[in-house]
Design a protein around this motif. Structure first.
Motif, PDB file in Angstrom:
ATOM      1  N   UNK A 313       0.860  -1.196  -0.012  1.00 27.34           N
ATOM      2  CA  UNK A 313      -0.008   0.027  -0.043  1.00 27.34           C
ATOM      3  C   UNK A 313       0.956   1.190  -0.064  1.00 27.34           C
ATOM      4  N   UNK A 314       1.872   1.197   0.713  1.00 32.14           N
ATOM      5  CA  UNK A 314       2.875   2.265   0.666  1.00 32.14           C
ATOM      6  C   UNK A 314       3.409   2.628  -0.594  1.00 32.14           C
ATOM      7  N   UNK A 315       4.073   1.708  -1.163  1.00 29.65           N
ATOM      8  CA  UNK A 315       4.568   1.931  -2.407  1.00 29.65           C
ATOM      9  C   UNK A 315       3.748   2.392  -3.476  1.00 29.65           C
ATOM     10  N   UNK A 316       2.300   1.721  -3.658  1.00 35.92           N
ATOM     11  CA  UNK A 316       1.544   2.397  -4.482  1.00 35.92           C
ATOM     12  C   UNK A 316       1.197   3.671  -4.220  1.00 35.92           C
ATOM     13  N   UNK A 317       0.843   3.930  -2.927  1.00 28.82           N
ATOM     14  CA  UNK A 317       0.638   5.441  -2.321  1.00 28.82           C
ATOM     15  C   UNK A 317       1.695   6.420  -2.883  1.00 28.82           C
ATOM     16  N   UNK A 318       3.142   6.090  -2.704  1.00 28.54           N
ATOM     17  CA  UNK A 318       4.115   6.788  -3.102  1.00 28.54           C
ATOM     18  C   UNK A 318       4.182   7.248  -4.503  1.00 28.54           C
ATOM     19  N   UNK A 319       3.892   6.027  -5.353  1.00 26.60           N
ATOM     20  CA  UNK A 319       4.065   6.112  -6.848  1.00 26.60           C
ATOM     21  C   UNK A 319       2.948   7.016  -7.486  1.00 26.60           C
ATOM     22  N   UNK A 320       1.698   7.072  -6.788  1.00 20.18           N
ATOM     23  CA  UNK A 320       0.556   7.775  -7.658  1.00 20.18           C
ATOM     24  C   UNK A 320       0.745   9.451  -6.898  1.00 20.18           C
ATOM     25  N   UNK A 321       1.001   9.535  -5.685  1.00 23.10           N
ATOM     26  CA  UNK A 321       1.318  10.565  -5.025  1.00 23.10           C
ATOM     27  C   UNK A 321       2.177  11.523  -5.709  1.00 23.10           C
TER      28      UNK A 321
END
Length: 489
Positions: A313-321
């Motif tokens: 979840x953290x990786x996906x959040x970082x990529x889209x943000x």
């Protein structure tokens, strides 16, 4: 165009066929058989299906033939397409050159967590109104299919090529699960080298696919090539807690790197820009505090269990943000509504108080993380781990010692027969030795000879409040419905 796919019934090829059909092309495909779930899905999507491999399937002559990596050089249909001068492409080239062009690819690579992280990124971008396209090696529960045409195609238009600053924010995103497996028999290169990532996520690196990468050095080289292909103006979101990831990214990256980690991780000297501090866990899910650049961004929650899923979840959040400019408030809100991916800690049913989960885990690290996550979610009752070694790596002795500790969270371990008995005995995973090693660790380990025997013993021994985890990257001999019926009886 008329696009024909040879080997269409595989997960990736079937999804690509669906993407071409949804993009307005006439699509046909051939394979040896069309078993559920892919066979019925292809029919539902309007793909014309042809059983077997035959040069006659190339009449009338297609505009393009896509050859899957399941095909050998002797495949008569693939050979006829190549020798007959029909335009041919591998799956990665077809995706990159015909569907990713004019779009901003977000490619997720790594030994573990690719499918869930890809599905998370696609969902976050969808909830942010970015209309992403995606191609994922599993079925996200928030969507009806494992693929989706990007919003510009769905609206009947096509975005112009954009260059310069803000590239990723001005084009339609397209999320791709980046598999490191090889491309095709006529091009032995990793698939994820060809997806033109502008934003990349690297979740983990741990030697796998021993049939393609005989040693760790060759496996690491594939990931170095992936990292090198992210352009200078791009972004790499990388796991600071994984030593191989840190080494590969540090040596090979041209793009900006954003490190991510959980609180307490050894980050190998890399200060994480994105940090998650795990908070509460219960049967409904788990929560964590999210920090960006050392600044508290809020408490996020996900329904999927396990610390590894906080990392995803953290990786996906970082990529889209950071890569696509999605506000963190939108990210946090969307995370709470992500439902997970089928075959990833997927609760199939509960019969007479016995919970039965399905999971794709077969690498020892994935087995360990999955079982720990289920134990954290269900603290009461026995946990049965039913493991089918089926992949080329799982069936070999490469991880013999590591498997002995991968089942620590389980109470009872059921080891199904090897899925690849043709592997030479000297190279084969020794199930008897593994069972003895598990018993030495205080576990009950069983070695049934068939799926029916597994079903019988689970129905006999599992009681209300217990949890059964079925771990396989295949169909597991139809165990799912057989077990449901046996538990009900």
């Amino acid at each position: 165009m008329h696009v024909h796919l040879v080997g269409v019934a595989g997960t990736g090829m079937g999804a690509l066929a669906g993407l071409f059909k949804a993009s307005g092309h006439d699509v046909s495909g051939s394979d040896v058989a069309f078993y559920p779930p892919m066979g019925p899905a292809l029919e539902r999507w309007g793909i014309r299906l042809m059983e077997g491999f035959d040069p006659a399937h190339l009449e009338p002559r297609p505009d393009l033939v896509v050859i899957g990596n399941v095909c050998r050089p002797s495949n008569p249909e693939a050979r006829a397409a190549l020798d007959g001068g029909i335009p041919t492409k591998s799956m990665p080239h077809a995706l990159a050159e015909l569907l990713l062009v004019f779009r901003s690819p977000l490619v997720v690579g790594g030994t573990h967590g690719k499918t869930t992280t890809s599905a998370l990124a696609a969902w976050l971008l969808h909830e942010a109104g970015r209309d992403p396209g995606f191609l994922i090696g599993g079925l996200p529960k928030n969507f009806d299919t494992s693929f989706r045409v990007p919003g510009d195609v769905a609206r009947g238009g096509r975005l112009p090529l954009v260059t310069g600053e803000g590239l990723a924010r001005r084009k339609t995103p397209f999320v791709v699960e980046g598999d490191e497996y090889d491309t095709a028999f006529f091009e032995k290169t990793p698939k994820f080298w060809h997806y033109r990532p502008e934003v990349a996520i690297l979740t983990s690196i741990e030697h796998d696919h021993i049939d393609i990468y005989p040693d760790e050095a060759s496996y690491l080289a594939a990931f170095r090539g992936f990292v090198e292909r992210v352009p200078e103006g791009g972004l790499i979101v990388a796991a600071a807690a994984d030593e191989h990831v840190v080494d590969v990214v540090s040596a090979s990256a041209r793009a900006e790197v954003a490190w991510f980690a959980l609180e307490g991780d050894d980050t190998h000297g890399k200060p994480p820009h994105w940090l998650a501090a795990p908070a509460e866990v219960d049967e409904a899910g788990q929560s964590f505090d999210l920090y960006a650049g050392g600044v508290y961004a809020g408490r996020a929650a996900v329904t999927i269990p396990g610390r590894h899923n906080i990392r995803n979840a953290l990786a996906a959040a970082a990529a889209v943000a950071q890569g696509f400019g999605v506000p963190l408030s939108t990210v946090i809100s969307a995370l709470a509504t992500f439902q997970g991916v089928r075959r990833r800690q997927d609760l199939l049913y509960e019969v007479r108080g016995v919970r039965v989960y399905d999971d794709f885990a077969h690498h020892p690290t994935a087995v360990d993380e999955t079982l720990r996550a289920l134990r954290a979610r269900h603290t009461q009752g026995a946990l049965f781990a039913v493991f089918e070694p089926r992949s080329a790596t799982a069936c070999r002795a490469l991880h013999q010692a590591q498997y002995a500790t991968s089942f620590d969270a389980a109470d009872v371990i059921v080891l199904a027969p090897l899925g690849r008995p043709e592997i030479p005995e000297a190279e084969r995973l020794d199930l008897c030795a593994l069972a003895k090693a598990l018993e030495a660790r205080g576990k009950r380990a069983l070695l049934p000879s068939s799926v029916d025997e597994i079903v019988t013993l689970l129905a006999r021994d599992a009681a209300a409040g217990d949890t059964i985890a079925l771990l396989s990257n295949g169909a597991f001999g139809g165990i799912y419905e057989k077990l449901r019926g046996a538990l009900a009886r």
